[in-house]
Design an enzyme around this catalytic site. Structure first.
Site, mmCIF file in Angstrom:
data_model
loop_
_atom_site.group_PDB
_atom_site.id
_atom_site.type_symbol
_atom_site.label_atom_id
_atom_site.label_comp_id
_atom_site.label_asym_id
_atom_site.label_seq_id
_atom_site.Cartn_x
_atom_site.Cartn_y
_atom_site.Cartn_z
ATOM 1 N N CYS A 61 3.959 2.704 9.480
ATOM 2 C CA CYS A 61 4.091 4.042 8.898
ATOM 3 C C CYS A 61 4.672 5.010 9.929
ATOM 4 C CB CYS A 61 2.741 4.541 8.416
ATOM 5 S SG CYS A 61 2.817 6.167 7.631
ATOM 6 N N LYS A 106 1.153 -5.456 9.253
ATOM 7 C CA LYS A 106 2.385 -4.991 8.605
ATOM 8 C C LYS A 106 3.159 -4.187 9.634
ATOM 9 C CE LYS A 106 4.131 -2.874 4.353
ATOM 10 N NZ LYS A 106 5.063 -1.853 4.841
ATOM 11 N N ARG A 154 7.735 0.491 -4.052
ATOM 12 C CA ARG A 154 7.978 1.429 -5.149
ATOM 13 C C ARG A 154 8.610 0.780 -6.368
ATOM 14 N NH1 ARG A 154 6.818 3.659 -0.860
ATOM 15 N NH2 ARG A 154 5.873 5.733 -0.780
ATOM 16 N N GLY A 170 10.777 -4.322 1.871
ATOM 17 C CA GLY A 170 11.804 -3.319 2.109
ATOM 18 C C GLY A 170 13.052 -3.551 1.289
ATOM 19 N N GLY A 171 13.353 -2.606 0.387
ATOM 20 C CA GLY A 171 14.596 -2.649 -0.365
ATOM 21 C C GLY A 171 14.680 -3.751 -1.397
ATOM 22 N N HIS A 186 8.447 -5.099 7.167
ATOM 23 C CA HIS A 186 9.337 -4.137 6.523
ATOM 24 C C HIS A 186 10.623 -4.172 7.332
ATOM 25 C CE1 HIS A 186 9.917 0.143 4.681
ATOM 26 N NE2 HIS A 186 11.045 -0.553 4.717
ATOM 27 N N PRO A 232 0.838 -1.208 0.000
ATOM 28 C CA PRO A 232 0.000 0.000 0.000
ATOM 29 C C PRO A 232 0.860 1.240 0.000
ATOM 30 C CG PRO A 232 0.077 -0.961 2.199
ATOM 31 C CD PRO A 232 0.798 -1.912 1.292
ATOM 32 N N MET A 233 0.485 2.226 -0.800
ATOM 33 C CA MET A 233 1.212 3.497 -0.840
ATOM 34 C C MET A 233 0.205 4.631 -0.802
ATOM 35 S SD MET A 233 4.322 2.718 -3.520
ATOM 36 C CE MET A 233 3.337 1.789 -4.688
#
Length: 338
Positions: A101, A142, A237, A215-216, A174, A18-19
């Site tokens: 977040c 998450k 992303r 993550g990454g 994450h 989710p972003m």
């Protein structure tokens, strides 16, 4: 690229993170086309917004998106439970609680990453959410590895065990800390060091839990390497900036035929035309398509056409064909030079 998974293919999970302000319904429809087997997530929505806000907008979903998870923010168990019930009634297949977040707004509301320091509250929230939804709808979490300078694997495991005892069976990790002071949300995605080995160790020590690492993870090979240690990966992303990566991974992990970028885009045409007929401006859809030809001949021209033409009144499918023509012209140009 091959996955070489340590678990059965039907247990693998490829997820798209989710972003905020990005993973709306149009984005998820596009990603579903690219990756038929992925689990898609909504952007984080606060429980109060679900209960009192514009549900038609916040919970908008196209039938092709399934399976899709609703990610909730909040720290009041009763409100989270009510929001979970509403989300499932709107068709979401999973409810995910955000404990990762790090933004100032999220901290001010006592949710997101700061919940890593309140495992009992997270456990209470999860228990009430589970009680509010049908048994076949998973409630998942998450999270980060810790907050600020937390560097204690035992504390991380304590958080997991407390929440798992409340009934949570899947954790998206994450694999870096969240710094609540001194770093922006953008910096929090890159500055704190990655420790994927903590997610791997979690799965090793708690094999009964589903562990998804996030993550990454920037390419297919890196994603595939994690499958010897965990149940799946969540892309953020990387999937948004290079969406064709999702398609390549879905085919590699789950089978199927690799389709061209142009073929996939044209398969989106019926959805685009339905949205245009409903009054949705083309720009609201094309903003999610800009990376489709990343690194390809004509990719810059593709993005230029969409950026310059999609916002114009009355813009329709012809804009996407013009953008595609830039990629064809570029390929022809390269071939003629050769």
């Amino acid at each position: 690229m091959t996955a070489s998974p340590a678990i059965a293919p039907d247990q693998l999970r490829l997820s798209v993170a989710p972003m905020m302000d990005w993973t709306d319904s149009a984005c998820r429809v596009f990603h579903r086309l690219l990756a038929p087997h992925a689990r898609l997530y909504s952007e984080m929505v606060h429980a109060n917004a679900v209960i009192h806000g514009d549900r038609a907008r916040l919970l908008a979903m196209d039938p092709v998106e399934h399976p899709v998870a609703l990610q909730l923010g909040g720290s009041e168990p009763a409100l989270l439970a009510e929001a979970a019930r509403i989300g499932v009634a709107h068709g979401f297949d999973e409810v995910n609680l955000n404990c990762g977040c790090p933004s100032d707004r999220v901290q001010a509301g006592r949710f997101g990453a700061c919940l890593m320091r309140e495992p009992a509250l997270v456990a209470d929230s999860v228990a009430e959410m589970i009680a509010a939804v049908p048994e076949d709808v998973p409630v998942t979490v998450k999270c980060r590895l810790g907050v600020d300078d937390d560097d204690d694997f035992g504390r991380f495991m304590g958080f997991i065990d407390t929440v798992a005892a409340a009934g949570c069976r899947m954790f998206v990790v994450h694999a870096r800390n969240a710094w609540l002071k001194g770093l922006s949300p953008k910096e929090n995605r890159t500055v704190p060091p990655l420790r994927h080995d903590w997610a791997h160790a979690l799965k090793r020590e708690r094999p009964q839990l589903q562990v998804i690492v996030n993550g990454g993870i920037a390419d297919a090979d890196a994603a595939g390497a994690h499958l010897a240690h965990v149940d799946g990966v969540m892309l953020g992303r990387a999937a948004y900036h290079d969406p064709y990566l999702l398609h390549r991974m879905d085919v590699a992990w789950f089978g199927g035929v690799l389709r061209s970028r142009a073929d996939l885009l044209r398969a989106l045409r019926p959805y685009v035309e339905r949205q245009l007929a409903a009054g949705v401006p083309l720009k609201h859809i094309t903003r999610h398509l800009l990376g489709l030809f990343l690194g390809q001949p004509g990719g810059r021209g593709f993005r230029q056409v969409l950026s310059e033409q999609a916002h114009r009144p009355g813009a329709g499918w012809e804009v996407l064909e013009q953008a595609l023509a830039r990629t064809t012209d570029a390929v022809v140009g390269v071939a003629s030079q050769g």
